[in-house]
Design a protein around this motif. Structure first.
Motif, PDB file in Angstrom:
ATOM      1  N   ALA A   9      60.640   6.290 -25.819  1.00 17.91           N
ATOM      2  CA  ALA A   9      61.859   7.058 -25.521  1.00 17.91           C
ATOM      3  C   ALA A   9      63.056   6.598 -26.344  1.00 17.91           C
ATOM      4  N   MET A  10      63.027   5.363 -26.839  1.00 21.33           N
ATOM      5  CA  MET A  10      64.171   4.839 -27.582  1.00 21.33           C
ATOM      6  C   MET A  10      63.908   4.765 -29.086  1.00 21.33           C
ATOM      7  N   THR A  11      62.890   5.453 -29.552  1.00 16.66           N
ATOM      8  CA  THR A  11      62.578   5.400 -30.980  1.00 16.66           C
ATOM      9  C   THR A  11      62.761   6.764 -31.635  1.00 16.66           C
ATOM     10  N   GLU A  12      63.228   6.712 -32.863  1.00 15.42           N
ATOM     11  CA  GLU A  12      63.407   7.907 -33.698  1.00 15.42           C
ATOM     12  C   GLU A  12      64.093   9.050 -32.958  1.00 15.42           C
ATOM     13  N   ILE A  13      65.265   8.745 -32.428  1.00 13.39           N
ATOM     14  CA  ILE A  13      66.059   9.725 -31.684  1.00 13.39           C
ATOM     15  C   ILE A  13      67.047  10.386 -32.641  1.00 13.39           C
ATOM     16  N   ASN A  14      67.171  11.685 -32.564  1.00 13.35           N
ATOM     17  CA  ASN A  14      68.191  12.391 -33.329  1.00 13.35           C
ATOM     18  C   ASN A  14      69.523  12.147 -32.644  1.00 13.35           C
ATOM     19  N   LEU A  15      70.476  11.628 -33.416  1.00 14.37           N
ATOM     20  CA  LEU A  15      71.755  11.205 -32.872  1.00 14.37           C
ATOM     21  C   LEU A  15      72.919  11.837 -33.613  1.00 14.37           C
ATOM     22  N   LEU A  16      74.058  11.841 -32.967  1.00 13.68           N
ATOM     23  CA  LEU A  16      75.314  12.272 -33.559  1.00 13.68           C
ATOM     24  C   LEU A  16      76.327  11.154 -33.376  1.00 13.68           C
ATOM     25  N   LYS A  82      75.171   6.521 -44.793  1.00 11.66           N
ATOM     26  CA  LYS A  82      74.188   6.696 -45.868  1.00 11.66           C
ATOM     27  C   LYS A  82      72.987   7.506 -45.376  1.00 11.66           C
ATOM     28  N   ALA A  83      72.495   7.197 -44.169  1.00  2.45           N
ATOM     29  CA  ALA A  83      71.358   7.932 -43.609  1.00  2.45           C
ATOM     30  C   ALA A  83      71.715   9.395 -43.352  1.00  2.45           C
ATOM     31  N   ALA A  84      72.941   9.636 -42.902  1.00  2.00           N
ATOM     32  CA  ALA A  84      73.378  11.010 -42.635  1.00  2.00           C
ATOM     33  C   ALA A  84      73.502  11.805 -43.928  1.00  2.00           C
ATOM     34  N   ALA A 107      67.558   7.442 -35.428  1.00  2.89           N
ATOM     35  CA  ALA A 107      67.398   5.985 -35.370  1.00  2.89           C
ATOM     36  C   ALA A 107      66.771   5.573 -34.045  1.00  2.89           C
ATOM     37  N   ASN A 108      66.392   4.316 -33.992  1.00  2.00           N
ATOM     38  CA  ASN A 108      65.975   3.691 -32.741  1.00  2.00           C
ATOM     39  C   ASN A 108      67.232   3.173 -32.053  1.00  2.00           C
ATOM     40  N   SER A 124      67.029   0.919 -38.578  1.00  2.00           N
ATOM     41  CA  SER A 124      66.037   1.989 -38.423  1.00  2.00           C
ATOM     42  C   SER A 124      66.588   3.376 -38.759  1.00  2.00           C
ATOM     43  N   VAL A 125      67.810   3.460 -39.290  1.00  2.00           N
ATOM     44  CA  VAL A 125      68.427   4.776 -39.500  1.00  2.00           C
ATOM     45  C   VAL A 125      67.733   5.559 -40.607  1.00  2.00           C
ATOM     46  N   GLN A 126      67.706   6.874 -40.413  1.00  2.00           N
ATOM     47  CA  GLN A 126      67.116   7.805 -41.371  1.00  2.00           C
ATOM     48  C   GLN A 126      67.750   9.175 -41.166  1.00  2.00           C
TER      49      GLN A 126
END
Length: 177
Positions: A9-16, A82-84, A107-108, A124-126
């Motif tokens: 649940a806390m991995t690879e979450i789309n965030l703002l 940078k990831a964004a 990110a996580n 972990s950002v992407q």
């Protein structure tokens, strides 16, 4: 604060990340940032609060205010930006003047070391799975309102939670964490 439970649940979450230059410390080394789960991420479904951190703060006039800011170093912010990449949108005030920027990334997250809430693991950002545009923040508010209404209709939300959600939905200006 968003609730993320279960395996993965806390991995690879789309965030703002809502970033306001006014939330930079005087020494310029730390930025307080409001990071939220993107409403389009499946983990946002049914959530009445998408912020990684929500803390009720009493103001001088004894009226409550919600603080969502989590401190990130300038190096951590550089990783998020940078990831964004180009996946960003200006945040404007009522007069149309830019007062901040919203960045979309993935990110996580992990619990903060002190206090309550979650923080982005900037190692972990992407890039995000979703494009940020002029409607993104409005969609965030709409998602929260819809979830709160659904809970109220189903009778599952305590009155205090319903009030808190309504107060949070009204907040449209930056708050220093």
């Amino acid at each position: 604060m968003v609730s993320l439970k279960g395996k993965g649940a806390m991995t690879e979450i789309n965030l703002l990340a809502r970033v306001f230059p006014t939330n930079l410390t005087k020494d310029g080394k730390t930025q307080y940032v409001d990071v939220q789960v993107d409403a389009r991420d499946s983990r946002a479904s049914g959530q009445t609060n998408l912020h990684l951190r929500s803390e009720r703060v009493e103001r001088d006039d004894n009226k409550p205010r919600w603080s969502y800011g989590v401190p990130y170093s300038t190096n951590q912010m550089a990783e998020i930006i940078k990831a964004a990449g180009p996946n960003r949108e200006p945040i404007a005030n009522k007069d149309g003047t830019q007062i901040g920027t919203v960045y979309g990334f993935k990110a996580n997250v992990m619990p903060v070391t002190r206090g309550t809430g979650l923080v982005v693991n900037t190692k972990s950002v992407q890039p995000s799975d979703f494009e940020v545009d002029g409607d993104t923040l409005n969609n965030q508010f709409d998602s929260v309102r819809a979830a709160a209404l659904m809970r109220a209709v189903q009778g599952r939300a305590p009155a205090a939670e319903q009030t808190g959600v309504a107060e949070q939905a009204k907040v449209n200006e930056p708050a220093i964490g």
